[in-house]
Each structure stands twice: as structure tokens, then as C-alpha cells.
Scaffold this motif. Structure first.
Motif, short mmCIF file in Angstrom:
data_model
loop_
_atom_site.label_atom_id
_atom_site.label_comp_id
_atom_site.label_asym_id
_atom_site.label_seq_id
_atom_site.Cartn_x
_atom_site.Cartn_y
_atom_site.Cartn_z
N GLU A 55 34.01 -57.21 84.14
CA GLU A 55 32.65 -57.75 84.13
C GLU A 55 32.09 -57.82 85.54
O GLU A 55 30.90 -57.53 85.77
CB GLU A 55 32.65 -59.14 83.49
CG GLU A 55 31.28 -59.78 83.42
CD GLU A 55 31.31 -61.16 82.78
OE1 GLU A 55 30.27 -61.86 82.83
OE2 GLU A 55 32.36 -61.54 82.24
N HIS A 59 28.82 -55.78 87.01
CA HIS A 59 27.68 -56.44 87.64
C HIS A 59 27.37 -55.80 89.00
O HIS A 59 26.20 -55.59 89.33
CB HIS A 59 27.98 -57.93 87.82
CG HIS A 59 26.86 -58.67 88.49
ND1 HIS A 59 25.70 -59.04 87.82
CD2 HIS A 59 26.71 -59.11 89.77
CE1 HIS A 59 24.89 -59.66 88.67
NE2 HIS A 59 25.47 -59.73 89.85
N ARG A 62 25.73 -52.44 88.38
CA ARG A 62 24.37 -52.64 87.90
C ARG A 62 23.45 -53.02 89.07
O ARG A 62 22.32 -52.52 89.17
CB ARG A 62 24.37 -53.75 86.85
CG ARG A 62 23.03 -53.96 86.16
CD ARG A 62 23.14 -55.06 85.12
NE ARG A 62 23.97 -54.65 83.99
CZ ARG A 62 25.09 -55.27 83.61
NH1 ARG A 62 25.52 -56.34 84.28
NH2 ARG A 62 25.77 -54.85 82.57
N ASP A 88 21.08 -49.83 79.44
CA ASP A 88 21.49 -51.17 79.88
C ASP A 88 20.29 -52.11 79.77
O ASP A 88 19.35 -52.02 80.56
CB ASP A 88 21.98 -51.10 81.33
CG ASP A 88 22.60 -52.41 81.81
OD1 ASP A 88 22.15 -53.48 81.36
OD2 ASP A 88 23.53 -52.36 82.64
N GLN A 90 19.97 -55.21 80.57
CA GLN A 90 19.82 -56.05 81.75
C GLN A 90 19.07 -55.31 82.85
O GLN A 90 18.17 -55.85 83.49
CB GLN A 90 21.18 -56.50 82.27
CG GLN A 90 21.12 -57.43 83.47
CD GLN A 90 20.54 -58.78 83.16
OE1 GLN A 90 21.21 -59.65 82.63
NE2 GLN A 90 19.25 -58.97 83.47
N LEU A 91 19.43 -54.06 83.05
CA LEU A 91 18.74 -53.25 84.05
C LEU A 91 17.27 -53.06 83.69
O LEU A 91 16.40 -53.14 84.56
CB LEU A 91 19.43 -51.88 84.18
CG LEU A 91 20.51 -51.73 85.26
CD1 LEU A 91 21.17 -50.36 85.15
CD2 LEU A 91 19.92 -51.93 86.64
N ALA A 93 15.45 -55.06 81.95
CA ALA A 93 14.78 -56.35 82.16
C ALA A 93 14.50 -56.58 83.64
O ALA A 93 13.41 -57.06 84.01
CB ALA A 93 15.63 -57.48 81.58
N TRP A 94 15.46 -56.26 84.49
CA TRP A 94 15.26 -56.41 85.93
C TRP A 94 14.12 -55.51 86.40
O TRP A 94 13.30 -55.92 87.23
CB TRP A 94 16.54 -56.07 86.68
CG TRP A 94 17.62 -57.10 86.57
CD1 TRP A 94 17.51 -58.36 86.03
CD2 TRP A 94 18.97 -56.96 87.00
NE1 TRP A 94 18.72 -59.00 86.10
CE2 TRP A 94 19.63 -58.17 86.69
CE3 TRP A 94 19.70 -55.93 87.60
CZ2 TRP A 94 20.98 -58.37 86.98
CZ3 TRP A 94 21.04 -56.12 87.90
CH2 TRP A 94 21.68 -57.34 87.58
N THR A 148 20.27 -60.31 92.43
CA THR A 148 20.51 -60.27 90.98
C THR A 148 21.42 -61.43 90.57
O THR A 148 22.19 -61.31 89.61
CB THR A 148 21.14 -58.93 90.58
OG1 THR A 148 22.38 -58.74 91.29
CG2 THR A 148 20.21 -57.77 90.89
N ALA A 150 22.91 -64.82 88.99
CA ALA A 150 22.72 -65.48 87.70
C ALA A 150 22.10 -66.85 87.88
O ALA A 150 21.30 -67.30 87.04
CB ALA A 150 24.04 -65.59 86.96
N ASN A 197 16.39 -62.22 88.12
CA ASN A 197 16.47 -63.09 86.94
C ASN A 197 15.47 -64.24 86.99
O ASN A 197 15.33 -64.97 86.01
CB ASN A 197 17.89 -63.65 86.81
CG ASN A 197 18.88 -62.57 86.39
OD1 ASN A 197 18.62 -61.81 85.47
ND2 ASN A 197 20.02 -62.51 87.07
#
Length: 260
Positions: A55, A59, A62, A88, A90-91, A93-94, A148, A150, A197
Motif C-alpha cells: 500500500e 501511494h 500514485r 485509478d 484516486q488519481l 479525483a486528485w 497528497t 491523507a 485531498n
């Protein structure tokens, strides 16, 4: 660009001209032994930094892709087809969040993405790589850093970060090179942290002449301390919280201590 070099045959563990960065300086501040193992001994990491290495690596990968997209955007290269085709979420969304960042508010005379800067630091050198730098000669100078994370750091935490001190100091120290000989007034320098985020929570850290003087003295003294102290002075940190995600914790027998 690689950092530094191996041990020197002289009394200092680091040779003149050694290349420091915000990463290496921060490593020493957090744990001198970790600096020794990583930057002097080049000790291979015996274990992953995180409990879930897959994980963690995903990250990091990414984040690298996201930074590459932003650099391509700065060069007016087509990114939208690549972002739209990404599998992806998440990508994607970023990337959607990044469209909210207003580049028109930045100085326009110079805008460079992924710009490396190296300045003298006494007998040594200091390296920084800006995600984006923008300045007007004789006017405002801004470094933007894409994050990026969290969790959203406080302004107080960001202001005291080694990265903030190194990036703003190098921006002012090298400003005349970037702006054709016109110095950057520290009062006109600032660093912007933008969070993928939390796109509405960008934090701007302003600089000053006093901060520039204090950072110069601090960074110089820190480099001298690291370079000139004997090997045995690179002690393990007393703060076991720093060991929780350290790749060298097994070498220092900190795993056993944390389990007690």
C-alpha cells in the motif's frame, strides 16, 4: 541527482562540497543514527518502512504520477486524455481537484516546474527541487508544493518543516540567478502547500528578512555539526515514535523495545 558521497578519509565523515537536502537534514534531526546508516554507510534497508509495504509503494507511485501530470500541464502538454483514461479513481479525483488551483494568481515572468536548485552552504551545498516556482523580477517569488497527504497538517507544523525552511531559504539565496541578477526580497517570498485531498485548504507561508537570516545560520550550523562530528556521535534517537516507521529499526533493536 544523487546526494552526497561516501565516507571521506579525513577526520570528517563527509567531504567538502557534500550535497545536503531537506530530506537528509530532516533525517539527521529526527535520528542521527538513521542519517549515518542511510547517507554515510549506504546501508540497504533491511525492512519496509510501513506495515503494509504494498500500500505504501502504491501511494508513492500514485504521487509520482500525479506530479508528472502537473509538470506536463505546466508545459501545455495534453494531460486530460491520460487522466480520463486512468483506472485509478484516486488519481482521477486528485486531477479533478487540481483544476481548482488558480495559476493566474502566481507571478508570471518565470514559471518553472520540477526546477532543481543548488546553493553554497559554507563548505557544503544545499539542494532543493521545487514542484513549481514562479516569480517576477523585483516582485513576488513563490514556491508551490503539491501534497497528497491523507491528513491535513496545521499551518504551525508546515511553517516549522525542514522543507519550508530549505525551500524558502534557497529561493531567496538563488533568486538573483532565477531573475537575471535581481535579488529576491525575503518579504516577497512565500511557499504554498496545496493538498490534493483538501483542495480548498491551501496554506501560504510568508517569509521575512529575519527568517532568512535565522534559517541561514541554522542550516549552516546543522551542516557543520553533521559533517564534523565523530562517527560515535551519531546516536539513536530517544524518541521511539521515530522508530515506528524506520527501515533500520531491526538494526537498532528497536523492534524489541517497541514490543515491550
Amino acid at each position: 541527482m544523487s546526494e552526497g558521497a561516501g565516507p571521506s578519509a579525513c577526520t570528517s565523515l563527509l567531504p567538502a562540497g557534500y550535497l545536503f537536502s531537506q530530506h537528509s537534514l530532516n533525517t539527521f534531526v529526527r535520528c542521527p543514527r538513521r542519517f549515518l546508516l542511510k547517507y554515510v554507510d549506504r546501508q540497504p534497508w533491511p525492512m519496509p518502512e510501513e506495515e503494509d509495504p504494498q500500500e505504501y509503494l502504491e501511494h508513492l507511485a500514485r504521487g509520482r504520477i500525479f506530479h508528472q501530470w502537473l509538470a506536463r500541464l505546466h508545459l501545455d502538454l495534453a494531460v486530460e486524455p491520460i487522466a480520463s483514461a486512468s483506472e485509478d479513481p484516486q488519481l482521477r479525483a486528485w486531477w479533478a481537484a487540481a483544476q481548482q488551483f488558480d495559476r493566474d494568481e502566481l507571478p508570471s515572468w518565470l514559471r518553472e516546474a520540477e526546477l532543481p536548485v543548488v546553493i553554497p552552504l559554507g563548505d557544503y551545498r544545499l539542494y532543493a527541487r521545487y514542484d513549481l516556482v514562479a516569480l517576477d523580477p523585483g516582485g513576488e517569488a513563490v514556491v508551490v508544493d503539491w501534497k497528497t497527504l491523507a491528513a491535513l497538517p496545521s499551518e504551525r507544523t508546515l511553517r516549522s518543516r525542514m522543507q519550508t525552511r530549505v525551500y524558502l531559504y534557497t529561493l531567496v539565496a538563488a533568486g538573483h540567478i532565477l531573475s537575471e541578477g535581481i535579488p529576491v526580497n525575503p518579504a516577497n517570498a512565500r511557499m504554498v502547500y496545496w493538498f490534493a485531498n483538501y483542495p480548498d485548504a491551501a496554506t501560504s507561508i510568508r517569509y521575512s528578512a529575519q527568517a532568512f537570516r535565522e534559517d541561514g545560520q541554522y542550516l549552516m550550523q546543522l551542516a557543520e555539526q553533521i559533517a564534523r562530528q565523530p562517527r560515535e556521535a551519531f546516536a539513536r534517537t530517544d524518541d521511539l515514535r521515530q522508530c515506528a516507521h524506520c527501515a533500520y529499526r531491526s538494526l537498532c533493536q528497536r523492534d524489541e523495545q517497541q514490543e515491550r
